[in-house]
Design a protein around this motif. Structure first.
Motif: not given
Length: 383
Positions: A212, A233, A252, A254, A258, A262
């Motif tokens: 993270s 994240q 992945t 968030p 966000v 991203q």
């Protein structure tokens, strides 16, 4: 006996391996990959961290040279009947004992293939093996002979891969449930692994990747755990495993909010994954799968944020690695075929902004193309 395949299927695999040996002009194989031993005989152990060799003759003969802790292991989990034990001692050299056994089998002057590309054969043991057999017989590197046979899965193997994919989805559900501001990575990891074990699965051949913050841009396991920040994240790469057969996922997630970049990276990663899966077709070079990943990422301006490979074959693998042969990279001429199983991972890591986005899932190659085995959504999940 704890066999996970019928004796008939194991015998058919060995028959195909014998045909491959004969085509290569080999009188036998010295097998050191645990994957090969499991595939051909059912033998299931972690004892390959010590010297251990399965001799497999072109006449079908099997002989396992191992240590005493694996005698009962081999008897319980495999069809191997001839099991020899080398004894631990300060001057123990099991390669010399192997030579004596091979001499008893009248293999002097014969040509033997060796699985040099094996975690079960260290550099030191490899040198000792070569020294012991120098002048006795001809050794030839045949590290991929059995591996190539393992690439195309039987219906029984595919059933195990499908079960592994179900377990992977269950692990992802746990990650999505627990991820959020303040969540502890250790709790997330424990819940994911617990879902697999409770579902009847196995430990994975590699550590689960969890990172993270800035570490979300890493695609390797490293030790240490942290709590997620209010805005963060979380990158996860992991596998559901059943009877040593792996089905991988990557995401992945968030945390909190966000960034616009991203969201854009999410869109690109989903598009790239779709294009990669469309390129995974029987009869086509698997290098085209990587080319699809590169084409989408480069066109979107993420050339510097992508990697130089985008996945690999999966199957029955043992620690320390679930990555199997072959791999997706530019120019790889190996052709996909029905029955193969591949993990396609799309990674976009922007080191300048510190933003990550990944998508990955496992597909079975069918006559019509790639069949993704995960039922999980590719939509952006924000926790």
């Amino acid at each position: 006996m704890a066999l996970h395949f019928s004796r008939e299927e194991l015998a058919e695999r060995r028959a195909r391996a014998i045909q491959a040996m004969q085509a290569r002009g080999l009188d036998g194989m010295l097998l050191f990959r645990q994957e090969s031993m499991f595939y051909l005989t059912g033998y299931d152990t972690v004892g390959y961290v010590f010297f251990q060799c399965l001799y497999f003759g072109a006449d079908g003969r099997l002989m396992l040279l191992t240590r005493s802790p694996d005698l009962l292991q081999a008897q319980l989990t495999s069809v191997i009947e001839d099991i020899r034990i080398w004894v631990d001692a300060p001057d123990a050299n099991p390669s010399q004992e192997l030579k004596s056994i091979l001499a008893d089998f009248s293999l002097g002057g014969k040509k033997l293939g060796v699985e040099y590309e094996a975690y079960g054969l260290t550099g030191r043991n490899g040198m000792r093996l070569n020294a012991a057999l120098d002048g006795f017989c001809t050794l030839q590197d045949e590290s991929e002979l059995v591996t190539r046979l393992r690439v195309v899965k039987s219906p029984a193997e595919i059933a195990y891969v499908r079960k592994a994919a179900v377990l992977a989805d269950a692990a992802l559900d746990e990650a999505n449930r627990l991820a959020g501001p303040g969540a502890f990575e250790g709790d997330i990891l424990a819940a994911m692994q617990g879902a697999i074990i409770r579902g009847g699965g196995d430990d994975a051949a590699s550590e689960f990747i969890i990172g993270s913050g800035q570490a979300a841009l890493l695609c390797r396991y490293f030790t240490g755990r942290r709590h997620l920040d209010p805005v963060d994240q979380l990158t996860l790469e992991f596998a559901g495993v059943y009877r040593h057969y792996h089905a991988c996922l990557m995401r992945t997630i968030p945390i909190g909010s966000v960034p616009a970049q991203q969201r854009d990276m999410h869109k690109i990663s989903v598009e790239a994954l779709s294009e990669c899966e469309a390129a995974l077709k029987p009869g086509r070079p698997i290098g085209e799968v990587f080319d699809a990943y590169a084409r989408v990422c480069d066109a979107a301006g993420y050339r510097a944020a992508r990697l130089n490979a985008t996945g690999y074959s999966l199957g029955n693998t043992f620690a320390p690695n679930w990555m199997d042969w072959p791999m997706f990279y530019h120019g790889n001429p190996f052709e996909a075929a029905p029955g193969m199983v591949f993990f396609i991972h799309v990674m976009i890591f922007d080191s300048k902004t510190g933003i990550a986005m990944t998508h990955g899932r496992t597909s079975l190659v069918t006559a019509n193309g790639a069949e993704p085995l995960s039922k999980a959504s590719l939509d952006l999940v924000v926790r």
